[in-house]
Design an enzyme around this catalytic site. Structure first.
Site, PDB file in Angstrom:
ATOM      1  CG  ASP A  62      -2.559  -1.214   0.853  1.00  0.00           C
ATOM      2  OD1 ASP A  62      -3.178  -0.415   0.325  1.00  0.00           O
ATOM      3  OD2 ASP A  62      -2.227  -1.766   1.632  1.00  0.00           O
ATOM      4  CG  ASP A  68      -3.249   6.235   4.385  1.00  0.00           C
ATOM      5  OD1 ASP A  68      -4.605   7.066   5.417  1.00  0.00           O
ATOM      6  OD2 ASP A  68      -3.806   4.948   3.432  1.00  0.00           O
ATOM      7  NE  ARG A  87      -1.270   1.430   4.352  1.00  0.00           N
ATOM      8  CZ  ARG A  87      -1.871   2.743   4.138  1.00  0.00           C
ATOM      9  NH1 ARG A  87      -3.173   3.255   3.967  1.00  0.00           N
ATOM     10  NH2 ARG A  87      -1.292   3.295   3.089  1.00  0.00           N
ATOM     11  NE  ARG A 132      -6.793  -0.463   7.997  1.00  0.00           N
ATOM     12  CZ  ARG A 132      -6.780   0.149   6.460  1.00  0.00           C
ATOM     13  NH1 ARG A 132      -6.293   1.168   6.384  1.00  0.00           N
ATOM     14  NH2 ARG A 132      -7.139  -0.577   5.394  1.00  0.00           N
ATOM     15  CG  HIS A 162      -9.341   6.102   6.200  1.00  0.00           C
ATOM     16  ND1 HIS A 162      -8.344   5.808   4.903  1.00  0.00           N
ATOM     17  CD2 HIS A 162      -7.844   5.837   6.849  1.00  0.00           C
ATOM     18  CE1 HIS A 162      -7.719   5.159   4.969  1.00  0.00           C
ATOM     19  NE2 HIS A 162      -7.209   5.333   6.650  1.00  0.00           N
ATOM     20  CB  CYS A 249      -4.689   7.538  -0.360  1.00  0.00           C
ATOM     21  SG  CYS A 249      -6.063   7.626  -0.314  1.00  0.00           S
TER      22      CYS A 249
HETATM   23  C1  CIR Z   1      -5.307   0.078   2.536  1.00  0.00           C
HETATM   24  O1  CIR Z   1      -6.596  -0.259   2.910  1.00  0.00           O
HETATM   25  O2  CIR Z   1      -5.046   0.777   4.199  1.00  0.00           O
HETATM   26  C2  CIR Z   1      -4.996   0.838   1.333  1.00  0.00           C
HETATM   27  N1  CIR Z   1      -5.548  -0.040   0.267  1.00  0.00           N
HETATM   28  C3  CIR Z   1      -6.175   2.237   1.027  1.00  0.00           C
HETATM   29  C4  CIR Z   1      -5.516   2.756   1.844  1.00  0.00           C
HETATM   30  C5  CIR Z   1      -5.981   4.471   0.886  1.00  0.00           C
HETATM   31  N2  CIR Z   1      -5.461   6.010   2.111  1.00  0.00           N
HETATM   32  C6  CIR Z   1      -6.451   6.590   2.167  1.00  0.00           C
HETATM   33  O3  CIR Z   1      -7.542   6.172   2.245  1.00  0.00           O
HETATM   34  N3  CIR Z   1      -5.999   7.658   3.125  1.00  0.00           N
END
Ligand code: CIR
Length: 259
Positions: A62, A68, A87, A132, A162, A249
């Protein structure tokens, strides 16, 4: 005008093994995902950002979702402790890059925060409590930001990944929102623009100065925004969306520290 930097991170071939919470896994075309990501960067450049692209790593699924891993303020950057254990391997690369631009404060165990849960409007910082992001993470953020005059408040989120899946900034007083995924009374001091009901994932938009970058997948909501006079540029991020990512993101946008 202030120089804006946009830190991005290349799409890793491991994106096919990305985290998924609300989506079923679909094949991701890595060539297409990289082409879309490159176009996203080109649009950010056209909107006035200098791009600093970090390598994605061959085994960090990711890593493209750089938002993030940090929240960058003028005074400091907060390095998160992402809620998904897979992550946490993303942290060292982003941390090293940001250390050249800001003093760093890191969220420590047992705190968790994903930057996608953090909505900053001026000196107000709204943080979604989600799978998260937990209370310890929010409290650590409050402690780090209080000396700099930022007020940190937690907010409810439901049915999406999120906070910023559900609500993002259009201008200093206006937010784009899917009311089904947040508690709208918690944002009553703002004007709220609703996404079209056929486009529930359409509340995620990137503000770059006075202009906006938006996914091409939400034409009905786009029309609402252009009718209101917003200057919106769209990009096709359909492959990245299969990894549950959206436009905010894929970048960390901030003022160069020399400004
Ligand atoms: C996750 O699930 O962490 C990633 N596949 C997607 C993260 C997306 N990030 C965001 O919306 N800030």
């Amino acid at each position: 005008m202030a120089t804006l930097l946009a830190v991005t991170r290349a799409v890793s071939p491991a994106i096919v093994n990305c985290q998924l919470t609300h989506l079923a896994r679909e094949p991701i075309d890595i060539v297409q995902a990289r082409a879309q990501h490159a176009e996203y960067e080109r649009v950010l450049e056209r909107l006035g950002c200098s791009i600093e692209r970090l390598p994605g790593g061959i085994d960090i699924p990711d890593s493209v979702f750089v938002e993030d891993i940090a929240i960058v303020f003028d005074e400091l950057a907060i390095i998160t402790r992402p809620g998904a254990v897979s992550r946490r391997a993303e942290v060292p690369g982003v941390s090293a890059a940001l250390s050249r631009h800001r003093p760093l404060v890191s969220i420590a165990e047992p705190g968790t925060i994903d930057g996608g849960d953090v909505l900053v409007v001026g000196r107000s910082v709204f943080v979604g409590r989600t799978g998260r992001t937990n209370d310890s993470g929010i409290e650590q953020m409050r402690t780090a930001l209080a000396p700099h005059g930022y007020a940190v408040a937690s907010r409810s989120v439901r049915s999406c990944l999120h906070l910023k899946s559900a609500i993002t900034v259009l201008d200093d007083s206006t937010l784009l929102v899917n009311r089904r995924w947040i508690v709208d009374e918690e944002f009553s001091s703002f004007d709220l623009v609703d996404v079209d009901s056929a486009e529930p994932a359409g509340a995620n938009i990137v503000r770059v100065g006075d202009r906006l970058l938006y996914a091409a997948a939400f034409p009905r909501t786009l029309e609402r925004l252009t009718d209101r006079g917003y200057d919106v540029t769209t990009v096709d991020v359909s492959e990245i969306a299969k990894a549950e990512g959206a436009v905010t993101c894929c970048s960390l946008i901030f003022r160069a520290s020399s400004d």
